[in-house]
Design a protein around this motif. Sequence first.
Motif, PDB file in Angstrom:
ATOM      1  N   TYR A  97     -52.519 -84.711  26.876  1.00 48.18           N
ATOM      2  CA  TYR A  97     -52.154 -83.861  28.007  1.00 48.18           C
ATOM      3  C   TYR A  97     -51.259 -82.711  27.550  1.00 48.18           C
ATOM      4  N   ASP A 131     -51.299 -89.798  36.126  1.00 47.34           N
ATOM      5  CA  ASP A 131     -52.042 -89.270  37.272  1.00 47.34           C
ATOM      6  C   ASP A 131     -51.097 -88.739  38.346  1.00 47.34           C
ATOM      7  N   GLN A 172     -58.776 -74.634  33.556  1.00 42.97           N
ATOM      8  CA  GLN A 172     -60.181 -74.506  33.170  1.00 42.97           C
ATOM      9  C   GLN A 172     -60.530 -73.096  32.691  1.00 42.97           C
ATOM     10  N   PHE A 191     -51.912 -81.393  32.610  1.00 45.21           N
ATOM     11  CA  PHE A 191     -53.367 -81.483  32.734  1.00 45.21           C
ATOM     12  C   PHE A 191     -53.934 -81.977  31.409  1.00 45.21           C
ATOM     13  N   PRO A 192     -55.057 -82.700  31.449  1.00 47.53           N
ATOM     14  CA  PRO A 192     -55.651 -83.202  30.210  1.00 47.53           C
ATOM     15  C   PRO A 192     -56.308 -82.061  29.423  1.00 47.53           C
ATOM     16  N   GLU A 208     -58.998 -80.221  27.119  1.00 45.54           N
ATOM     17  CA  GLU A 208     -60.450 -80.304  27.103  1.00 45.54           C
ATOM     18  C   GLU A 208     -60.928 -81.193  25.946  1.00 45.54           C
ATOM     19  N   ARG A 267     -57.617 -91.408  42.251  1.00 46.44           N
ATOM     20  CA  ARG A 267     -56.964 -91.952  41.052  1.00 46.44           C
ATOM     21  C   ARG A 267     -55.753 -92.803  41.403  1.00 46.44           C
ATOM     22  N   TYR A 297     -60.213 -84.344  25.752  1.00 45.29           N
ATOM     23  CA  TYR A 297     -59.270 -85.455  25.553  1.00 45.29           C
ATOM     24  C   TYR A 297     -58.871 -86.063  26.899  1.00 45.29           C
ATOM     25  N   GLU A 298     -59.820 -86.238  27.786  1.00 45.28           N
ATOM     26  CA  GLU A 298     -59.541 -86.775  29.117  1.00 45.28           C
ATOM     27  C   GLU A 298     -58.859 -88.138  29.025  1.00 45.28           C
ATOM     28  N   ASP A 299     -57.719 -88.243  29.700  1.00 45.89           N
ATOM     29  CA  ASP A 299     -56.928 -89.484  29.781  1.00 45.89           C
ATOM     30  C   ASP A 299     -56.286 -89.886  28.455  1.00 45.89           C
ATOM     31  N   THR A 300     -56.342 -89.036  27.454  1.00 42.99           N
ATOM     32  CA  THR A 300     -55.712 -89.403  26.178  1.00 42.99           C
ATOM     33  C   THR A 300     -54.698 -88.372  25.686  1.00 42.99           C
ATOM     34  N   ARG A 320     -50.233 -85.370  37.178  1.00 41.24           N
ATOM     35  CA  ARG A 320     -51.341 -84.443  37.407  1.00 41.24           C
ATOM     36  C   ARG A 320     -51.405 -84.036  38.878  1.00 41.24           C
TER      37      ARG A 320
END
Length: 419
Positions: free
Chosen positions: A129, A110, A172, A119-120, A122, A54, A124-127, A113
């Motif tokens: 955090y 990033d 996770q 962390f993002p 669940e 990244r 909502y990846e990259d939008t 992170r």
Amino acid sequence: MKAQLEKLDDDYIEYHQYQKICADNSVTDEQSQKTLVGFLHDLGIALNFRDDPRLQQDSVLNPEWVTNGVYSILNDNALITRHKGILERAMLPHILDARYPSKKHLFILDIMRKFELCFPLEGYEDTRYLLPDLLNKEEPETGDWENTLPFQYHYNVLPGSIISRFIVRMNQLISKRTYWRNGVVLTKGGNKALVKADKEDRKIFIWVSGNQGTRRILLESIRDQFDYIHSSIPGIEVEEKVPLPSQPAVLVDYKHLLDLEALGEQEFVPSGLREKVRVRDLLEGIETLQGREERQETRKDLERRVEPPPAPRPDPRPSRPKTPWGSGLFYLFVLGVVTAIFAIVSHFVPWYVLPVVIIGALLAIGVVGAFQLMQDERFSQENFVTLIIEAYKRLPLLRGQDTARLPSDTNSDGDETNP
């Protein structure tokens, strides 16, 4: 390359720009370019995280640019009060200034992170955090934790980053978004765990519920993460404590249990208890035999890496006696003769010369002692010569002083005499 990059006025450059500067300086091989950027990263000239896909396409020429961007986000009051630690990427233009164009917002996130600051969420990846450091301090309802498998970490100093990094690393496994600034609830394989930090008491508490045959698997996963975090913090001191299942207030040091097992001890009486408990039962409750053996091997490897300092080699030269009756017998004899001579002389000289005799005897004793120290190699030759010179300087007769005026330091008119 170093000098040229330092002259650039940019906060960052993209990797293809770095490659062009390399080519201009006759560094054209791709592997050489990667090696060089690693050296520049270690020197702090151009930060580049080649180990993270990244981040590897950008090189930061001004580390403060990254630091200020991260802290601008962490210190934003709106994230703490209104949004309760939830950061949306769309908020960044209102948080970061013009030095951070929108195309670099994801790079800053990033970086956060990578250093386990967020962390993002669940879905909502990259939008969107979560920033554990900015969560509410109030502990939510977490359920009943009676009859669980407990474990504790005790610290000399408990950095706040430990629990927040743990939450990031275990995101996770978070159960139903049950987290707060100092703790989290995890779930795995039908087992649940409550992990929370008490910063004032400098402890982290762990409780694992569920099937007694599988809950230690979740505990091992938790401990693996804490082991990694602890290893990344130089100088941290931490002790692992195993509470007795029947008496949770009674704590046993985990390393002590390993030592007892290594010694073949089957039972022992923990401090604060009046009955024996089985060593293996406590160890088997928190990790498998294979896991314990691997941990012991790792411990032995660490001990072997820390080699004791080599023992001093014996001096091949024959040792000299260190007592006056050995090497210094001759000097003791000289000392006695000199003292006797001064004692005899004191009977035949006027009384006002007696101070000179006493001073001379004392200086002679000092010189003989210096000879003894030099003989025993406790006094260097240079220091010995200096001592002799200084001693003779202080002998009144050798300095040409009038001994007839020694009893008084004033002349007949009452004026002080010059030395």
